[in-house]
Design a protein around this motif. Sequence first.
Motif, PDB file in Angstrom:
ATOM      1  N   GLN A  89      39.671  67.135  50.926  1.00  0.00           N
ATOM      2  CA  GLN A  89      38.954  67.678  52.080  1.00  0.00           C
ATOM      3  C   GLN A  89      39.893  67.928  53.256  1.00  0.00           C
ATOM      4  O   GLN A  89      39.734  68.906  53.995  1.00  0.00           O
ATOM      5  N   ARG A  90      40.885  67.061  53.414  1.00  0.00           N
ATOM      6  CA  ARG A  90      41.802  67.199  54.556  1.00  0.00           C
ATOM      7  C   ARG A  90      42.845  68.292  54.341  1.00  0.00           C
ATOM      8  O   ARG A  90      43.371  68.843  55.314  1.00  0.00           O
ATOM      9  N   THR A  91      43.153  68.601  53.065  1.00  0.00           N
ATOM     10  CA  THR A  91      44.184  69.610  52.781  1.00  0.00           C
ATOM     11  C   THR A  91      43.608  70.914  52.242  1.00  0.00           C
ATOM     12  O   THR A  91      44.230  71.967  52.385  1.00  0.00           O
ATOM     13  N   GLY A  92      42.453  70.840  51.580  1.00  0.00           N
ATOM     14  CA  GLY A  92      41.888  72.016  50.929  1.00  0.00           C
ATOM     15  C   GLY A  92      42.626  72.425  49.675  1.00  0.00           C
ATOM     16  O   GLY A  92      42.420  73.527  49.152  1.00  0.00           O
ATOM     17  N   GLU A  93      43.485  71.534  49.162  1.00  0.00           N
ATOM     18  CA  GLU A  93      44.305  71.860  47.999  1.00  0.00           C
ATOM     19  C   GLU A  93      44.003  70.934  46.818  1.00  0.00           C
ATOM     20  O   GLU A  93      43.246  69.972  46.951  1.00  0.00           O
ATOM     21  N   THR A  94      44.599  71.236  45.667  1.00  0.00           N
ATOM     22  CA  THR A  94      44.399  70.440  44.452  1.00  0.00           C
ATOM     23  C   THR A  94      45.117  69.101  44.572  1.00  0.00           C
ATOM     24  O   THR A  94      46.272  69.035  44.998  1.00  0.00           O
ATOM     25  N   ASP A 114      39.187  74.772  46.153  1.00  0.00           N
ATOM     26  CA  ASP A 114      38.180  75.830  46.071  1.00  0.00           C
ATOM     27  C   ASP A 114      38.796  77.215  46.270  1.00  0.00           C
ATOM     28  O   ASP A 114      38.101  78.224  46.136  1.00  0.00           O
ATOM     29  N   LYS A 115      40.074  77.258  46.608  1.00  0.00           N
ATOM     30  CA  LYS A 115      40.727  78.537  46.869  1.00  0.00           C
ATOM     31  C   LYS A 115      40.898  79.321  45.570  1.00  0.00           C
ATOM     32  O   LYS A 115      41.154  78.733  44.511  1.00  0.00           O
ATOM     33  N   PRO A 116      40.743  80.641  45.628  1.00  0.00           N
ATOM     34  CA  PRO A 116      40.817  81.436  44.388  1.00  0.00           C
ATOM     35  C   PRO A 116      42.188  81.406  43.721  1.00  0.00           C
ATOM     36  O   PRO A 116      42.280  81.448  42.496  1.00  0.00           O
ATOM     37  N   LEU A 117      43.268  81.342  44.523  1.00  0.00           N
ATOM     38  CA  LEU A 117      44.608  81.264  43.955  1.00  0.00           C
ATOM     39  C   LEU A 117      44.941  79.799  43.736  1.00  0.00           C
ATOM     40  O   LEU A 117      45.095  79.028  44.688  1.00  0.00           O
ATOM     41  N   ARG A 118      45.017  79.390  42.478  1.00  0.00           N
ATOM     42  CA  ARG A 118      45.262  77.988  42.139  1.00  0.00           C
ATOM     43  C   ARG A 118      46.063  77.910  40.852  1.00  0.00           C
ATOM     44  O   ARG A 118      46.100  78.862  40.071  1.00  0.00           O
ATOM     45  N   SER A 205      49.055  69.570  45.353  1.00  0.00           N
ATOM     46  CA  SER A 205      49.740  70.625  44.597  1.00  0.00           C
ATOM     47  C   SER A 205      49.194  71.993  45.006  1.00  0.00           C
ATOM     48  O   SER A 205      47.985  72.183  45.111  1.00  0.00           O
ATOM     49  N   THR A 206      50.103  72.945  45.218  1.00  0.00           N
ATOM     50  CA  THR A 206      49.707  74.289  45.634  1.00  0.00           C
ATOM     51  C   THR A 206      50.567  75.331  44.925  1.00  0.00           C
ATOM     52  O   THR A 206      51.648  75.003  44.421  1.00  0.00           O
TER      53      THR A 206
END
Length: 235
Positions: A89-94, A114-118, A205-206
Amino acid sequence: MQNVINALRVLEEVADRQPVGVGELARGLGLPKSTVQRSLKTLHEAGWIRPAGGEVTRWQVTSKALQVARRTELGLRDAAVPVMEELRQRTGETIHLMVPEGDAVVLIERLETDKPLRIVLPLGTRLPLHASANGKAVLAHLDRPLGDLPGYTDTTITDPRALRAELDAVLARGYADNRGEWRSDIAAVAAAVLAPGPVASLSVSTPASRMTEELRAEYGKLVAGAARTLAELLN
């Protein structure tokens, strides 16, 4: 008591090096061969190890050891998921949870962005200790020689002296990073979960294109805090 400690050390060494012989175990542990042989006999009789490929000179762990590890893994997951969710929640990333296994770390849980590019790694994926953020976070807390360091991308650290300097930097700042060292399209920051040794690692991870230097530092501080929180829950 010393016999029990020796047997546990031998079991850990077998798990790290399997299949492995008495001589290699004795050298790695700094113990007499006779002491190692007694521990192997005890562990074999108790069902924790077995001869590898039918050869009594080389040993590997049995499913008994793996079953205990799985039960421990489930407890780790239960404690980790709420911490991972807050970090997501704090990063928005995996967010990845990995555990050390020999010369690798193994992915046992993930919460996806939740971002489309993952970039999605399947559970059970093994990452090399020297070429991943999770791996370097763990390796920085292990007292082991840095042997063969295979390259995976142009940025993989393959020089033991350079890797040792990198691991010193990991300890100093509290988190490790990965700049496309395993796969060029992946970037990550990770911190070890110490209970008291490195029992796991957490990472953000991004895709490499999304990890700016500012975010790398921000995520590094967040993942280090999350790893400390998880360690407190486990200790």
